[in-house]
Design a protein around this motif. Structure first.
Motif, PDB file in Angstrom:
ATOM      1  N   ASN A  64       0.810  -1.214   0.000  1.00  0.00           N
ATOM      2  CA  ASN A  64       0.000   0.000   0.000  1.00  0.00           C
ATOM      3  C   ASN A  64       0.851   1.276   0.000  1.00  0.00           C
ATOM      4  OD1 ASN A  64      -2.336   1.518   0.031  1.00  0.00           O
ATOM      5  ND2 ASN A  64      -3.178   0.567   1.851  1.00  0.00           N
ATOM      6  N   TYR A  65       1.774   1.380   0.950  1.00  0.00           N
ATOM      7  CA  TYR A  65       2.594   2.588   1.050  1.00  0.00           C
ATOM      8  C   TYR A  65       3.586   2.697  -0.106  1.00  0.00           C
ATOM      9  CZ  TYR A  65       5.896   6.058   2.750  1.00  0.00           C
ATOM     10  OH  TYR A  65       6.706   7.162   2.849  1.00  0.00           O
ATOM     11  N   ASP A  66       4.279   1.584  -0.416  1.00  0.00           N
ATOM     12  CA  ASP A  66       5.223   1.617  -1.539  1.00  0.00           C
ATOM     13  C   ASP A  66       4.512   1.991  -2.834  1.00  0.00           C
ATOM     14  OD1 ASP A  66       7.242   0.837   0.171  1.00  0.00           O
ATOM     15  OD2 ASP A  66       7.212  -1.269  -0.436  1.00  0.00           O
ATOM     16  N   GLY A  67       3.299   1.468  -3.012  1.00  0.00           N
ATOM     17  CA  GLY A  67       2.530   1.790  -4.205  1.00  0.00           C
ATOM     18  C   GLY A  67       2.170   3.252  -4.285  1.00  0.00           C
ATOM     19  N   ASP A  68       1.873   3.850  -3.145  1.00  0.00           N
ATOM     20  CA  ASP A  68       1.557   5.277  -3.078  1.00  0.00           C
ATOM     21  C   ASP A  68       2.757   6.095  -3.544  1.00  0.00           C
ATOM     22  OD1 ASP A  68       0.366   7.695  -2.538  1.00  0.00           O
ATOM     23  OD2 ASP A  68       0.219   7.393  -0.378  1.00  0.00           O
ATOM     24  N   VAL A  69       3.941   5.758  -3.014  1.00  0.00           N
ATOM     25  CA  VAL A  69       5.157   6.510  -3.339  1.00  0.00           C
ATOM     26  C   VAL A  69       5.569   6.308  -4.800  1.00  0.00           C
ATOM     27  CG1 VAL A  69       7.618   6.744  -2.844  1.00  0.00           C
ATOM     28  CG2 VAL A  69       5.990   6.466  -0.960  1.00  0.00           C
ATOM     29  N   PHE A  70       5.676   5.054  -5.226  1.00  0.00           N
ATOM     30  CA  PHE A  70       6.202   4.793  -6.561  1.00  0.00           C
ATOM     31  C   PHE A  70       5.209   5.150  -7.665  1.00  0.00           C
ATOM     32  CE2 PHE A  70       9.400   2.348  -4.255  1.00  0.00           C
ATOM     33  CZ  PHE A  70      10.543   2.776  -4.906  1.00  0.00           C
ATOM     34  N   SER A  71       3.913   5.233  -7.346  1.00  0.00           N
ATOM     35  CA  SER A  71       2.968   5.741  -8.340  1.00  0.00           C
ATOM     36  C   SER A  71       3.326   7.164  -8.736  1.00  0.00           C
ATOM     37  CB  SER A  71       1.537   5.703  -7.786  1.00  0.00           C
ATOM     38  OG  SER A  71       1.061   4.397  -7.690  1.00  0.00           O
ATOM     39  N   ASP A  72       3.681   7.979  -7.740  1.00  0.00           N
ATOM     40  CA  ASP A  72       4.063   9.359  -8.039  1.00  0.00           C
ATOM     41  C   ASP A  72       5.404   9.429  -8.753  1.00  0.00           C
ATOM     42  OD1 ASP A  72       1.743  10.141  -6.857  1.00  0.00           O
ATOM     43  OD2 ASP A  72       2.638  11.102  -5.111  1.00  0.00           O
ATOM     44  N   VAL A  73       6.348   8.554  -8.374  1.00  0.00           N
ATOM     45  CA  VAL A  73       7.642   8.521  -9.041  1.00  0.00           C
ATOM     46  C   VAL A  73       7.469   8.174 -10.520  1.00  0.00           C
ATOM     47  CG1 VAL A  73       9.852   7.302  -9.188  1.00  0.00           C
ATOM     48  CG2 VAL A  73       8.937   7.954  -6.951  1.00  0.00           C
ATOM     49  N   VAL A  74       6.710   7.118 -10.793  1.00  0.00           N
ATOM     50  CA  VAL A  74       6.514   6.680 -12.174  1.00  0.00           C
ATOM     51  C   VAL A  74       5.740   7.731 -12.973  1.00  0.00           C
ATOM     52  CG1 VAL A  74       5.321   4.968 -13.620  1.00  0.00           C
ATOM     53  CG2 VAL A  74       6.734   4.222 -11.694  1.00  0.00           C
ATOM     54  N   ALA A  75       4.698   8.299 -12.342  1.00  0.00           N
ATOM     55  CA  ALA A  75       3.917   9.328 -13.040  1.00  0.00           C
ATOM     56  C   ALA A  75       4.796  10.512 -13.429  1.00  0.00           C
ATOM     57  CB  ALA A  75       2.761   9.789 -12.161  1.00  0.00           C
ATOM     58  N   SER A  76       5.617  10.994 -12.492  1.00  0.00           N
ATOM     59  CA  SER A  76       6.493  12.128 -12.782  1.00  0.00           C
ATOM     60  C   SER A  76       7.545  11.757 -13.816  1.00  0.00           C
ATOM     61  CB  SER A  76       7.160  12.611 -11.486  1.00  0.00           C
ATOM     62  OG  SER A  76       6.205  13.119 -10.587  1.00  0.00           O
ATOM     63  N   GLY A  77       8.048  10.522 -13.724  1.00  0.00           N
ATOM     64  CA  GLY A  77       9.063  10.086 -14.678  1.00  0.00           C
ATOM     65  C   GLY A  77       8.543  10.024 -16.100  1.00  0.00           C
ATOM     66  N   PHE A  78       7.266   9.685 -16.246  1.00  0.00           N
ATOM     67  CA  PHE A  78       6.664   9.641 -17.581  1.00  0.00           C
ATOM     68  C   PHE A  78       6.171  11.007 -18.022  1.00  0.00           C
ATOM     69  CE2 PHE A  78       6.556   4.990 -17.197  1.00  0.00           C
ATOM     70  CZ  PHE A  78       6.872   4.625 -18.494  1.00  0.00           C
ATOM     71  N   GLY A  79       6.166  11.984 -17.144  1.00  0.00           N
ATOM     72  CA  GLY A  79       5.778  13.327 -17.566  1.00  0.00           C
ATOM     73  C   GLY A  79       5.068  14.130 -16.498  1.00  0.00           C
ATOM     74  N   SER A  80       3.966  13.584 -15.966  1.00  0.00           N
ATOM     75  CA  SER A  80       3.159  14.403 -15.066  1.00  0.00           C
ATOM     76  C   SER A  80       2.176  13.537 -14.303  1.00  0.00           C
ATOM     77  CB  SER A  80       2.378  15.449 -15.878  1.00  0.00           C
ATOM     78  OG  SER A  80       1.401  16.089 -15.086  1.00  0.00           O
ATOM     79  N   LEU A  81       1.904  13.932 -13.054  1.00  0.00           N
ATOM     80  CA  LEU A  81       0.845  13.272 -12.291  1.00  0.00           C
ATOM     81  C   LEU A  81      -0.505  13.442 -12.971  1.00  0.00           C
ATOM     82  CD1 LEU A  81       1.834  14.236  -8.648  1.00  0.00           C
ATOM     83  CD2 LEU A  81       1.810  11.941  -9.604  1.00  0.00           C
ATOM     84  N   GLY A  82      -0.613  14.488 -13.764  1.00  0.00           N
ATOM     85  CA  GLY A  82      -1.850  14.726 -14.501  1.00  0.00           C
ATOM     86  C   GLY A  82      -2.010  13.831 -15.713  1.00  0.00           C
ATOM     87  N   MET A  83      -1.025  12.969 -15.973  1.00  0.00           N
ATOM     88  CA  MET A  83      -1.059  12.077 -17.134  1.00  0.00           C
ATOM     89  C   MET A  83      -0.974  10.624 -16.655  1.00  0.00           C
ATOM     90  SD  MET A  83      -1.164  13.935 -19.990  1.00  0.00           S
ATOM     91  CE  MET A  83      -0.342  13.049 -21.297  1.00  0.00           C
ATOM     92  N   MET A  84      -1.812  10.283 -15.673  1.00  0.00           N
ATOM     93  CA  MET A  84      -1.776   8.949 -15.082  1.00  0.00           C
ATOM     94  C   MET A  84      -3.201   8.478 -14.836  1.00  0.00           C
ATOM     95  SD  MET A  84       0.952   7.117 -13.963  1.00  0.00           S
ATOM     96  CE  MET A  84       1.457   5.850 -12.800  1.00  0.00           C
ATOM     97  N   THR A  85      -3.549   7.293 -15.335  1.00  0.00           N
ATOM     98  CA  THR A  85      -4.864   6.723 -15.044  1.00  0.00           C
ATOM     99  C   THR A  85      -4.799   5.950 -13.729  1.00  0.00           C
ATOM    100  OG1 THR A  85      -4.467   4.611 -16.178  1.00  0.00           O
ATOM    101  CG2 THR A  85      -5.312   6.455 -17.513  1.00  0.00           C
ATOM    102  N   SER A  86      -5.943   5.789 -13.086  1.00  0.00           N
ATOM    103  CA  SER A  86      -6.004   5.048 -11.825  1.00  0.00           C
ATOM    104  C   SER A  86      -7.358   4.364 -11.734  1.00  0.00           C
ATOM    105  CB  SER A  86      -5.824   6.000 -10.636  1.00  0.00           C
ATOM    106  OG  SER A  86      -5.854   5.294  -9.415  1.00  0.00           O
ATOM    107  N   VAL A  87      -7.332   3.049 -11.468  1.00  0.00           N
ATOM    108  CA  VAL A  87      -8.583   2.312 -11.306  1.00  0.00           C
ATOM    109  C   VAL A  87      -8.455   1.355 -10.128  1.00  0.00           C
ATOM    110  CG1 VAL A  87      -7.855   0.632 -13.065  1.00  0.00           C
ATOM    111  CG2 VAL A  87     -10.266   0.781 -12.404  1.00  0.00           C
TER     112      VAL A  87
END
Length: 401
Positions: free
Chosen positions: A268-291
């Motif tokens: 849960n916590y690692d997923g929270d952190v690395f979701s933001d890392v991956v989103a930023s690495g690909f460009g932007s938190l605004g360019m990430m889907t979540s389901v």
């Protein structure tokens, strides 16, 4: 033009601050002009949660259980500062955490790729999908301040049998403690959901924790994943994909050098952190889907970012903003596409796909909000306002209908 009929209601969960403003624009400009849809509306704005003593959050999760698909705007999880700012009764817990617990779901996040935004990590060529366990850990923890010397213990009192005690720490002065937990059923559901998603996407599955340090808690996750992936070994071989377990630090290092194209399952916590890392690495938190996907096939789509507080303060002052709405739009399109899929109404699914095509078309044509401009090649001469971008998407969408 006649509106497209949606057979089954869609659960709508409203949110807070700038994303609430964007959410309303999306609904009014991109959804309601084209869809005849019954929206089961729940206002999860922090003041409404406070007024209802947070019952509305539980009610919204039960509505998703009833109707099968929900779309959610970003919401505030109040800290002490927010309690004062919004004059709340208390610091209510994360609505996302509560909904995840009720649905016992797994959160999958995936970057939205466009041709003219190159990932910050040069090796990344394919999406890295994050599978985040949606129960327990920090998000269901209990905490306590220690104000004087004394012993803190973990005490397990079984319904039958002898009590067990484990010394957590013998404090010689002030400090702080936290207790976390997880459930075998939830971890196993998480493993199975990740396996199912990896097989459906035909992508390799990674799982990582820190079992060399956490020899009981994290090792429990590792062992369950090992059993569940072994049980599906033939399916993995048929799909041409593999499973890897790595320590979390090794996985993080490997991910930075990998081309992508895998599903990374995380606690849960690692997923929270690395979701933001991956989103930023690909460009932007605004360019990430979540389901959020439950074991019994219920779906909640949301933006993978927060409420954009700073832009909201500018908005209420009457100043123009240029806030990225892509993740919020894709929350709606994800829900619409899934609703059409579950209802066997391909015209509804196709409509969701058309909105996504319109969004990507605008971005690849250089029509973007301010945050994306520095990431683009070639770089656009200017940027759109918050509403201007949504208007551009609406205009493009009309040409696709």
């Amino acid at each position: 033009m006649a509106k497209i009929k949606v057979k089954t209601p869609l659960v709508e969960l409203d949110g807070d601050e700038m994303t609430r403003i964007i959410w309303a624009m999306i609904k009014q400009k991109l959804i309601l002009p084209f869809l005849d849809v019954d929206l089961k509306y729940f206002d999860l704005g922090v003041r409404k949660r406070d007024e209802s003593d947070d019952r509305i959050t539980t009610e919204s999760a039960h509505a998703i259980q009833q109707y099968g698909v929900g779309v959610k705007c970003a919401t505030i999880t109040p800290d002490a500062e927010r309690v004062t700012e919004y004059t709340l009764k208390k610091a209510w817990p994360s609505p996302n955490g509560q909904i995840r617990s009720i649905l016992d779901g797994t959160v999958f996040r995936k970057p939205i790729l466009v041709k003219n935004i190159t990932p910050a990590v040069r090796s990344w060529k394919k999406p890295i999908i994050l599978g985040r366990h949606a129960y327990g850990d920090l998000y269901r923890s209990v905490e306590m301040m220690v104000d004087q010397p004394g012993k803190v213990e973990i005490v397990y009192t079984p319904d039958t049998g002898r009590e067990r005690r484990l010394l957590l720490h013998d404090f010689k002065g002030p400090g702080v403690v936290m207790g976390i937990h997880n459930l075998e059923t939830s971890i196993r559901s998480f493993a199975r959901a990740c396996i199912t998603y990896a097989l459906s996407e035909k992508t390799d599955l990674w799982f990582s924790v820190k079992d060399t340090i956490s020899k009981t808690y994290h090792a429990y996750f590792k062992d369950i994943f090992a059993v569940e992936t072994q049980a599906r070994r033939a399916d993995f071989e048929k799909a041409g994909i593999g499973y890897r377990y790595m320590l979390i630090d090794d996985a993080a290092a490997q991910a930075m050098k990998h081309e992508g194209g895998f599903l990374w399952a995380l606690s849960n916590y690692d997923g929270d952190v690395f979701s933001d890392v991956v989103a930023s690495g690909f460009g932007s938190l605004g360019m990430m889907t979540s389901v959020l996907v439950s074991p019994d096939g219920k779906f909640e789509f949301e933006a993978a970012h927060g409420t954009v507080r700073r832009h909201y303060y500018e908005h209420i002052k009457g100043h123009p903003t240029s806030t990225n709405s892509v993740a919020s739009i894709f929350a709606w399109t994800g829900g619409i596409r899934k609703r059409g899929e579950l209802d066997a109404t391909p015209e509804v699914t196709a409509f969701g796909e058309k909105i996504e095509k319109a969004v990507i078309g605008c971005i690849e044509a250089g029509i973007v909000t301010k945050d994306l401009v520095p990431l683009m090649d070639p770089r656009p001469a200017g940027h759109q306002s918050t509403e201007g971008f949504i208007d551009a998407v609406a205009a493009t969408l009309k040409t696709l209908m």
